[in-house]
Design a protein around this motif. Structure first.
Motif, PDB file in Angstrom:
ATOM      1  N   GLY A 253      56.006  50.664  32.708  1.00  0.00           N
ATOM      2  CA  GLY A 253      55.567  51.477  33.836  1.00  0.00           C
ATOM      3  C   GLY A 253      54.979  50.635  34.954  1.00  0.00           C
ATOM      4  N   ALA A 254      54.163  49.651  34.587  1.00  0.00           N
ATOM      5  CA  ALA A 254      53.570  48.773  35.599  1.00  0.00           C
ATOM      6  C   ALA A 254      54.640  47.973  36.326  1.00  0.00           C
ATOM      7  N   ASN A 255      55.666  47.540  35.593  1.00  0.00           N
ATOM      8  CA  ASN A 255      56.750  46.791  36.224  1.00  0.00           C
ATOM      9  C   ASN A 255      57.503  47.664  37.219  1.00  0.00           C
ATOM     10  N   ILE A 256      57.731  48.929  36.866  1.00  0.00           N
ATOM     11  CA  ILE A 256      58.388  49.854  37.799  1.00  0.00           C
ATOM     12  C   ILE A 256      57.546  50.022  39.061  1.00  0.00           C
ATOM     13  N   LEU A 257      56.230  50.166  38.897  1.00  0.00           N
ATOM     14  CA  LEU A 257      55.359  50.272  40.077  1.00  0.00           C
ATOM     15  C   LEU A 257      55.439  49.015  40.935  1.00  0.00           C
ATOM     16  N   GLY A 258      55.578  47.851  40.288  1.00  0.00           N
ATOM     17  CA  GLY A 258      55.727  46.612  41.042  1.00  0.00           C
ATOM     18  C   GLY A 258      56.966  46.631  41.912  1.00  0.00           C
ATOM     19  N   PHE A 259      58.067  47.148  41.369  1.00  0.00           N
ATOM     20  CA  PHE A 259      59.292  47.250  42.167  1.00  0.00           C
ATOM     21  C   PHE A 259      59.123  48.274  43.284  1.00  0.00           C
ATOM     22  N   MET A 260      58.420  49.367  43.019  1.00  0.00           N
ATOM     23  CA  MET A 260      58.164  50.359  44.061  1.00  0.00           C
ATOM     24  C   MET A 260      57.318  49.753  45.182  1.00  0.00           C
ATOM     25  N   SER A 261      56.394  48.870  44.818  1.00  0.00           N
ATOM     26  CA  SER A 261      55.594  48.170  45.821  1.00  0.00           C
ATOM     27  C   SER A 261      56.476  47.264  46.676  1.00  0.00           C
ATOM     28  N   CYS A 262      57.397  46.565  46.024  1.00  0.00           N
ATOM     29  CA  CYS A 262      58.323  45.684  46.738  1.00  0.00           C
ATOM     30  C   CYS A 262      59.135  46.477  47.758  1.00  0.00           C
ATOM     31  N   GLN A 263      59.604  47.652  47.366  1.00  0.00           N
ATOM     32  CA  GLN A 263      60.349  48.494  48.290  1.00  0.00           C
ATOM     33  C   GLN A 263      59.463  49.001  49.424  1.00  0.00           C
ATOM     34  N   ALA A 264      58.237  49.397  49.082  1.00  0.00           N
ATOM     35  CA  ALA A 264      57.333  49.956  50.104  1.00  0.00           C
ATOM     36  C   ALA A 264      57.110  48.972  51.239  1.00  0.00           C
ATOM     37  N   ASP A 266      59.141  46.668  52.215  1.00  0.00           N
ATOM     38  CA  ASP A 266      60.374  46.594  52.997  1.00  0.00           C
ATOM     39  C   ASP A 266      60.528  47.796  53.918  1.00  0.00           C
ATOM     40  N   LEU A 267      59.963  48.936  53.526  1.00  0.00           N
ATOM     41  CA  LEU A 267      60.023  50.143  54.354  1.00  0.00           C
ATOM     42  C   LEU A 267      58.910  50.181  55.403  1.00  0.00           C
ATOM     43  N   GLY A 268      58.079  49.139  55.439  1.00  0.00           N
ATOM     44  CA  GLY A 268      56.975  49.125  56.387  1.00  0.00           C
ATOM     45  C   GLY A 268      55.783  49.933  55.957  1.00  0.00           C
ATOM     46  N   GLN A 269      55.764  50.358  54.689  1.00  0.00           N
ATOM     47  CA  GLN A 269      54.643  51.133  54.142  1.00  0.00           C
ATOM     48  C   GLN A 269      53.662  50.154  53.497  1.00  0.00           C
ATOM     49  N   LEU A 270      52.962  49.403  54.334  1.00  0.00           N
ATOM     50  CA  LEU A 270      52.209  48.245  53.850  1.00  0.00           C
ATOM     51  C   LEU A 270      50.988  48.651  53.026  1.00  0.00           C
ATOM     52  N   ARG A 271      50.276  49.674  53.446  1.00  0.00           N
ATOM     53  CA  ARG A 271      49.117  50.122  52.669  1.00  0.00           C
ATOM     54  C   ARG A 271      49.564  50.663  51.317  1.00  0.00           C
ATOM     55  N   GLN A 272      50.669  51.406  51.322  1.00  0.00           N
ATOM     56  CA  GLN A 272      51.187  51.943  50.065  1.00  0.00           C
ATOM     57  C   GLN A 272      51.681  50.832  49.149  1.00  0.00           C
ATOM     58  N   ALA A 273      52.232  49.766  49.735  1.00  0.00           N
ATOM     59  CA  ALA A 273      52.688  48.631  48.928  1.00  0.00           C
ATOM     60  C   ALA A 273      51.523  48.002  48.176  1.00  0.00           C
ATOM     61  N   VAL A 274      50.396  47.841  48.865  1.00  0.00           N
ATOM     62  CA  VAL A 274      49.201  47.284  48.212  1.00  0.00           C
ATOM     63  C   VAL A 274      48.699  48.228  47.131  1.00  0.00           C
ATOM     64  N   THR A 275      48.653  49.522  47.442  1.00  0.00           N
ATOM     65  CA  THR A 275      48.175  50.499  46.459  1.00  0.00           C
ATOM     66  C   THR A 275      49.026  50.475  45.195  1.00  0.00           C
ATOM     67  N   LEU A 276      50.332  50.463  45.351  1.00  0.00           N
ATOM     68  CA  LEU A 276      51.234  50.452  44.194  1.00  0.00           C
ATOM     69  C   LEU A 276      51.076  49.157  43.391  1.00  0.00           C
ATOM     70  N   ALA A 277      50.974  48.034  44.093  1.00  0.00           N
ATOM     71  CA  ALA A 277      50.843  46.754  43.397  1.00  0.00           C
ATOM     72  C   ALA A 277      49.530  46.671  42.629  1.00  0.00           C
ATOM     73  N   GLU A 278      48.446  47.128  43.231  1.00  0.00           N
ATOM     74  CA  GLU A 278      47.154  47.060  42.552  1.00  0.00           C
ATOM     75  C   GLU A 278      47.065  48.089  41.423  1.00  0.00           C
ATOM     76  N   THR A 279      47.726  49.242  41.593  1.00  0.00           N
ATOM     77  CA  THR A 279      47.782  50.201  40.488  1.00  0.00           C
ATOM     78  C   THR A 279      48.533  49.602  39.306  1.00  0.00           C
ATOM     79  N   ALA A 280      49.606  48.892  39.596  1.00  0.00           N
ATOM     80  CA  ALA A 280      50.363  48.233  38.528  1.00  0.00           C
ATOM     81  C   ALA A 280      49.504  47.210  37.796  1.00  0.00           C
ATOM     82  N   ARG A 281      48.777  46.391  38.544  1.00  0.00           N
ATOM     83  CA  ARG A 281      47.926  45.376  37.904  1.00  0.00           C
ATOM     84  C   ARG A 281      46.834  46.013  37.052  1.00  0.00           C
ATOM     85  N   ALA A 282      46.203  47.054  37.605  1.00  0.00           N
ATOM     86  CA  ALA A 282      45.087  47.694  36.897  1.00  0.00           C
ATOM     87  C   ALA A 282      45.546  48.462  35.662  1.00  0.00           C
TER      88      ALA A 282
END
Length: 455
Positions: A253-264, A266-282
């Protein structure tokens, strides 16, 4: 002015856009949803005079205006006929219970035959809608038992064979790219879903099967994203979170969130990218240094795109420290096979390109290419394109080095690997070379790259 012309004029006034702005937004929207069509910037002026746009612009226009105005805009309101598409969000059909039955249904919904989806246009999730599935996955209690009591019994040996095919598909993607692999992944996913639906198995086998389905959905999402189909990628990843939840596999699940962060990002959703990446780590409680390093690198990319220099460097340092701890007792999952020192250097190089630290970017990208060897692969093409960019954008450009690296990237992407994501970086390189386009060697490279970046 006709009724339809008056309606689009009124809505443009309400949203505060000129026709050219609408055309630009629609072109961005089309690209984000994997469409190849593009509008001339003056075309919406014809709509104001009463012309009716061709498909898919009516559906994209009402989706875009609805998003901007925060209310439903319909084709009837615009006076436009049905263009044959049904626009819906990428999460449509995936508002399901976080249960074994919900997970199975999610996999079936996203992997239905493409012929059944020809009228549907899924719209990419943005903003809070993008992070909502991650939040639900994180807080929902996991099921206690995922056994099935119907059908013929299934042995663990069958799951071993299914996992072996999954591993082969992962490695096939490395060398063929997304365009040639997604169909095979979907076919294999259909087999796994059929086994989940029709066979009898205990809880332990059920969790393994859901993990297998989740990894295939993760891979299908990655292949879709790599090929530029963002909404399709999101659907696969949301369905993958359902499988990871049912399997009780926090690492997946965390790995999937990491990929979602990578996409975010690329879509210019920079705050969401950080949120997804940190949720994955936590959310990852495991001990695998490779998995933790992957999540650190996703966070570093998110922070670099957000221009958070200190946070990006801390995440990179953490990733390299974890990779140095390679004791075998940690039991890394097979899907983490790809993370190694070369890949870590490549992603660090990408981060420093985003931070415009050209010397550090070159140091890491050169290390990645040296450790990788002379392999023709998607990652090699990406690293060459990024390294070429550093030579163009440094204070005193070195065009010869940039063009030599750019030629290697174009050669790989033309004859070896299919990747819309990598082609985008070649397109960016061509854009960086624009001030030097009168130089014969630059003109020649841009001509050679023209057919590639047109795809």
């Amino acid at each position: 002015m006709t009724l339809s012309g008056d309606a689009i004029s009124r809505l443009l006034t309400e949203v505060g856009w000129q026709p050219e702005q609408l055309a630009r937004r629609l072109n961005e929207c089309a690209e984000r949803h994997g469409r190849t069509e593009r509008l001339h910037l003056k075309t919406p002026y014809k709509w104001k005079k009463g012309d009716v746009p061709r498909s898919p612009w009516p559906s994209l226009t009402i989706a875009l205006l609805s998003e901007q105005l925060r209310r439903a805009v319909t084709l009837d309101e615009l006076g436009w006929p049905d263009d044959g598409f049904e626009a819906m969000t990428a999460s449509a059909g995936l508002e399901l219970p976080w249960s074994p039955a919900g997970a199975l249904q999610a996999a079936e919904v996203v992997n239905e035959p493409e012929g059944m989806m020809h009228r549907r246009m899924f719209l990419t999730l943005l903003g809070s809608a993008l992070t909502s599935p991650a939040h639900e996955w994180l807080i929902t209690q996991q099921p206690l038992d995922v056994a099935s009591t119907t059908g013929r019994p299934l042995s663990g040996e069958v799951v071993d064979h299914l996992d072996a095919v999954t591993a082969s598909l992962r490695r096939m993607d490395d060398h063929l790219g997304s365009g040639q692999t997604l169909g095979l992944v979907r076919e294999h996913l259909s087999i796994v879903v059929g086994v989940l639906r029709n066979r009898r198995y205990p809880d332990t086998i059920g969790r393994r099967l859901h993990t297998t389905a989740g990894e295939l959905l993760r891979l299908a999402g990655w292949l879709s994203f790599d090929n530029g189909h963002h909404s399709q990628a999101q659907r696969f990843w949301i369905a993958g979170l359902y499988q990871a939840h049912t399997a009780g596999d926090r690492g997946l699940g965390a790995n999937i969130l990491g990929f979602m962060s990578c996409q975010a990002k690329d879509l210019g959703q920079l705050r969401q990218a950080v949120t997804l990446a940190e949720t994955a780590r936590a959310s990852y409680p495991g001990t695998s240094p490779k998995v933790a390093a992957i999540l650190d690198l996703r966070a570093a990319e998110a922070y670099a795109n957000n221009q958070s220099v200190a946070d990006a460097r801390r995440a990179l340092d953490s990733a390299f420290d974890r990779l140095a701890d390679n004791r075998p007792e940690y039991g890394d999952p097979d899907w983490a096979y790809w993370i190694n020192e070369a890949q870590a250097h490549a992603q660090a190089g990408y981060c420093y390109v985003k931070l415009e630290d050209w010397s550090r970017a070159r140091e890491h990208l050169r290390a990645a290419l040296r450790l990788q060897g002379n392999e023709y692969s998607r990652e090699g093409a990406l690293r060459n394109a990024l390294l070429a960019t550093t030579y163009v954008r440094q204070g005193h450009p070195d065009l010869d080095k940039a063009l030599a690296l750019g030629d290697q990237a174009v050669d790989t992407l033309t004859g070896q690997v299919t990747s819309a994501r990598c082609i985008k970086h070649v397109r960016n390189l061509v854009g960086s070379l624009t001030p030097y386009r009168r130089t014969p060697t630059v003109h020649r490279f841009c001509q050679d790259a023209r057919d590639l970046i047109a795809t």
